[in-house]
Write a protein that holds these residues in place. Sequence first.
Motif, PDB file in Angstrom:
ATOM      1  N   ARG A  77       2.308 -10.437 -16.585  1.00  0.00           N
ATOM      2  CA  ARG A  77       2.389  -9.077 -16.055  1.00  0.00           C
ATOM      3  C   ARG A  77       3.641  -8.862 -15.214  1.00  0.00           C
TER       4      ARG A  77
ATOM      5  N   GLU B 258       0.828  -1.210   0.000  1.00  0.00           N
ATOM      6  CA  GLU B 258       0.000   0.000   0.000  1.00  0.00           C
ATOM      7  C   GLU B 258       0.864   1.262   0.000  1.00  0.00           C
TER       8      GLU B 258
ATOM      9  N   ALA C  65       5.987  -5.445 -15.021  1.00  0.00           N
ATOM     10  CA  ALA C  65       6.291  -4.794 -13.744  1.00  0.00           C
ATOM     11  C   ALA C  65       7.792  -4.701 -13.519  1.00  0.00           C
TER      12      ALA C  65
ATOM     13  N   LEU D 290       4.031   3.629  -7.305  1.00  0.00           N
ATOM     14  CA  LEU D 290       4.063   2.361  -8.025  1.00  0.00           C
ATOM     15  C   LEU D 290       2.640   1.839  -8.241  1.00  0.00           C
ATOM     16  N   LYS D 291       2.437   1.117  -9.338  1.00  0.00           N
ATOM     17  CA  LYS D 291       1.173   0.439  -9.551  1.00  0.00           C
ATOM     18  C   LYS D 291       1.151  -0.848  -8.729  1.00  0.00           C
ATOM     19  N   GLU D 292      -0.038  -1.436  -8.594  1.00  0.00           N
ATOM     20  CA  GLU D 292      -0.175  -2.569  -7.678  1.00  0.00           C
ATOM     21  C   GLU D 292       0.753  -3.721  -8.032  1.00  0.00           C
ATOM     22  N   TYR D 293       0.792  -4.129  -9.296  1.00  0.00           N
ATOM     23  CA  TYR D 293       1.635  -5.259  -9.671  1.00  0.00           C
ATOM     24  C   TYR D 293       3.110  -4.939  -9.463  1.00  0.00           C
ATOM     25  N   GLU D 294       3.505  -3.720  -9.726  1.00  0.00           N
ATOM     26  CA  GLU D 294       4.892  -3.307  -9.510  1.00  0.00           C
ATOM     27  C   GLU D 294       5.239  -3.382  -8.028  1.00  0.00           C
TER      28      GLU D 294
ATOM     29  N   GLN E 115       2.414   1.888  -3.367  1.00  0.00           N
ATOM     30  CA  GLN E 115       1.423   2.462  -4.291  1.00  0.00           C
ATOM     31  C   GLN E 115       1.230   3.950  -4.023  1.00  0.00           C
ATOM     32  N   GLN E 116       1.232   4.325  -2.755  1.00  0.00           N
ATOM     33  CA  GLN E 116       1.114   5.739  -2.418  1.00  0.00           C
ATOM     34  C   GLN E 116       2.321   6.529  -2.916  1.00  0.00           C
TER      35      GLN E 116
END
Length: 267
Positions: free
Chosen positions: A51, A12, A55, A19-23, A15-16
Amino acid sequence: MNAPENIEEAIEVLQQLGLKEYEARCFVGLSRVETGTAKKLSELTEVPRTRVYDAIRVLQAQGLVEIHHSSPQRFRAVSLEEATETLRDQYEARVERLQDALDTVEIVDEDDEEPVQQVWSMSGNDGIENRAEELIETADDEIVLVIGDESLLTESLVTTLNEVESGAELLIGALTEPLQEQIQAAIPDATTFISGLEWLHGVDATEDETAIGRLLLIDRSTILVSSIMPVTKEEQAIFGEGFGNGLIVIARRLMSQGLLTERDPAS
């Protein structure tokens, strides 16, 4: 927190940070192993194998992952220290770009009316702490601060208070003796006292009730009052400036309850 919760929190936060979720999932996955293939990483992170490659390419471009061109390819995350420093640099660069962009934004509706006394509300510990520190830095004559919770005596606040110019009187109240002693040790130039504001909690106060956060009065014209919500522990505040009336007189007298008259520079 247990291990799964720590993993989800790390994802989390990444992502903040952009980064995207998969990354984020792939980076956290690689941080748990010495090296990994796309197949192994997919099994560990539940990111589809096709994916994973996308990533990894993004993570490599950002300096967070290294690739060994074997067959099959193997990946590894850079060290935690290197990764955090890289992410910090990227975050600070984004903040600087934002500041530069906003500095050039044209003001389209300028109010020519005389300013009036207004009260605004704020939420969030970080934002309220930043506002409190900015107000402290603007003080010319007097700072009256009452701290209701030990968690609000942060390192950043202590630094700001210790940098107050000598011309401004610094009065800091606490609701308990241990907190007063902690404040006096951290900010030796301040006049500290046990505030009489504990009555705001009531005689039968419980942990489920809203707690006093911080009460700040700057130069008898600007005031910030906050409370800490019992369940979320989120800080909420109201803030106003431009006051020069009885409200401020009453607020100051309430806030400085417990301060000996002979030690009160306003007496």
